[in-house]
Design a protein around this motif. Structure first.
Motif, PDB file in Angstrom:
ATOM      1  N   PHE A  86     -10.476  -8.159  16.436  1.00 47.09           N
ATOM      2  CA  PHE A  86     -10.623  -8.215  14.984  1.00 47.09           C
ATOM      3  C   PHE A  86      -9.371  -7.636  14.334  1.00 47.09           C
ATOM      4  N   GLU A  87      -9.067  -8.096  13.127  1.00 46.71           N
ATOM      5  CA  GLU A  87      -8.015  -7.482  12.323  1.00 46.71           C
ATOM      6  C   GLU A  87      -8.628  -7.048  10.998  1.00 46.71           C
ATOM      7  N   ILE A  88      -8.274  -5.823  10.570  1.00 45.89           N
ATOM      8  CA  ILE A  88      -8.730  -5.341   9.263  1.00 45.89           C
ATOM      9  C   ILE A  88      -7.512  -5.089   8.381  1.00 45.89           C
ATOM     10  N   GLY A  89      -7.754  -5.083   7.080  1.00 47.75           N
ATOM     11  CA  GLY A  89      -6.699  -4.779   6.130  1.00 47.75           C
ATOM     12  C   GLY A  89      -7.292  -4.670   4.738  1.00 47.75           C
ATOM     13  N   TYR A  90      -6.541  -4.057   3.841  1.00 42.96           N
ATOM     14  CA  TYR A  90      -7.015  -3.969   2.458  1.00 42.96           C
ATOM     15  C   TYR A  90      -5.856  -3.796   1.496  1.00 42.96           C
ATOM     16  N   LEU A  91      -6.127  -4.119   0.233  1.00 43.66           N
ATOM     17  CA  LEU A  91      -5.204  -3.950  -0.886  1.00 43.66           C
ATOM     18  C   LEU A  91      -5.990  -3.358  -2.039  1.00 43.66           C
ATOM     19  N   LEU A  92      -5.418  -2.405  -2.728  1.00 41.99           N
ATOM     20  CA  LEU A  92      -6.080  -1.830  -3.904  1.00 41.99           C
ATOM     21  C   LEU A  92      -5.176  -1.960  -5.122  1.00 41.99           C
ATOM     22  N   LYS A  93      -5.791  -2.181  -6.278  1.00 39.97           N
ATOM     23  CA  LYS A  93      -5.032  -2.137  -7.519  1.00 39.97           C
ATOM     24  C   LYS A  93      -4.442  -0.733  -7.644  1.00 39.97           C
ATOM     25  N   LYS A  94      -3.270  -0.640  -8.229  1.00 42.88           N
ATOM     26  CA  LYS A  94      -2.516   0.618  -8.232  1.00 42.88           C
ATOM     27  C   LYS A  94      -3.301   1.784  -8.845  1.00 42.88           C
ATOM     28  N   GLU A  95      -4.093   1.511  -9.880  1.00 44.15           N
ATOM     29  CA  GLU A  95      -4.830   2.606 -10.536  1.00 44.15           C
ATOM     30  C   GLU A  95      -5.930   3.195  -9.649  1.00 44.15           C
ATOM     31  N   PHE A  96      -6.198   2.566  -8.508  1.00 39.55           N
ATOM     32  CA  PHE A  96      -7.233   3.074  -7.601  1.00 39.55           C
ATOM     33  C   PHE A  96      -6.654   3.686  -6.329  1.00 39.55           C
ATOM     34  N   TRP A  97      -5.327   3.834  -6.271  1.00 43.16           N
ATOM     35  CA  TRP A  97      -4.690   4.482  -5.129  1.00 43.16           C
ATOM     36  C   TRP A  97      -5.026   5.970  -5.135  1.00 43.16           C
ATOM     37  N   ARG A  98      -5.037   6.569  -3.954  1.00 41.20           N
ATOM     38  CA  ARG A  98      -5.208   8.017  -3.756  1.00 41.20           C
ATOM     39  C   ARG A  98      -6.528   8.545  -4.311  1.00 41.20           C
ATOM     40  N   LYS A  99      -7.573   7.758  -4.184  1.00 43.01           N
ATOM     41  CA  LYS A  99      -8.909   8.191  -4.635  1.00 43.01           C
ATOM     42  C   LYS A  99      -9.928   8.151  -3.486  1.00 43.01           C
ATOM     43  N   GLY A 100      -9.431   8.018  -2.261  1.00 44.19           N
ATOM     44  CA  GLY A 100     -10.326   7.990  -1.108  1.00 44.19           C
ATOM     45  C   GLY A 100     -10.971   6.637  -0.851  1.00 44.19           C
ATOM     46  N   LEU A 101     -10.552   5.622  -1.592  1.00 45.03           N
ATOM     47  CA  LEU A 101     -11.176   4.305  -1.423  1.00 45.03           C
ATOM     48  C   LEU A 101     -10.779   3.642  -0.109  1.00 45.03           C
ATOM     49  N   GLY A 102      -9.549   3.880   0.339  1.00 42.14           N
ATOM     50  CA  GLY A 102      -9.118   3.313   1.623  1.00 42.14           C
ATOM     51  C   GLY A 102     -10.034   3.763   2.746  1.00 42.14           C
ATOM     52  N   THR A 103     -10.429   5.028   2.725  1.00 38.77           N
ATOM     53  CA  THR A 103     -11.351   5.557   3.731  1.00 38.77           C
ATOM     54  C   THR A 103     -12.693   4.836   3.662  1.00 38.77           C
ATOM     55  N   LYS A 104     -13.228   4.661   2.459  1.00 38.76           N
ATOM     56  CA  LYS A 104     -14.523   3.982   2.305  1.00 38.76           C
ATOM     57  C   LYS A 104     -14.452   2.526   2.746  1.00 38.76           C
TER      58      LYS A 104
END
Length: 163
Positions: A86-104
């Motif tokens: 499997f491959e995983i990946g993600y992109l977040l809008k800039k205003e949501f960076w550094r809020k722990g969302l990558g972990t979730k």
């Protein structure tokens, strides 16, 4: 804030969200080096919709359950160079960076991968300069096994061994 995330597969109606996300140079810096042109975004989105015909795997919008706000996107797909992984990946809008969302998001994707095939290894592919992504993946037990140039792009691959 952003306690519960929903992952919903992209549909044809979601192109505007995808285009808005991927046109930003800052967001795409570690993916393609710069924001996608309209033509590049259309081509990529067409391939996403094709992949999304798979019942379980695909590209997903990341949405805050409470506000229904679009935060970014993520993917759980078969790795194109080795479909046994499997491959995983993600992109977040800039205003949501550094809020722990990558972990979730990572937790959700790994849980999804486990429910589909608990024995299948999972890979994350990052830009070697993306320290935040490397830190996130290593937190989940991923180990770096390749750093170099692949398809003319600086690449680091990290793998989570399941067996």
């Amino acid at each position: 804030m952003y306690n519960t995330l929903e992952l919903k597969k992209y549909t044809a109606e979601d192109f505007v969200l995808f285009r808005d996300l991927t046109k930003e140079d800052d967001i795409m810096k570690y993916i393609s080096g710069e924001g996608l042109t309209a033509e590049q975004a259309e081509k990529k989105f067409a391939s996403i919709l094709e992949i999304n015909t798979d019942q379980l795997l695909g590209y997903f919008k990341v949405i805050d359950s409470d506000s229904q706000l679009f935060l970014g996107d993520c993917k759980l797909v078969n790795y194109k160079k080795d479909p046994t992984v499997f491959e995983i990946g993600y992109l977040l809008k800039k205003e949501f960076w550094r809020k722990g969302l990558g972990t979730k998001i990572c937790e959700s994707l790994l849980a999804m991968a486990r429910s589909i095939d608990a024995n299948k290894d999972v890979i994350g592919i990052i830009d070697p300069d993306n320290a935040a992504s490397r830190q996130l993946l290593t937190k989940f037990g991923f180990q770096s096994y390749f750093v170099g140039i692949e398809d003319e792009v600086a690449t680091e691959k990290l793998i989570l061994k399941r067996t």
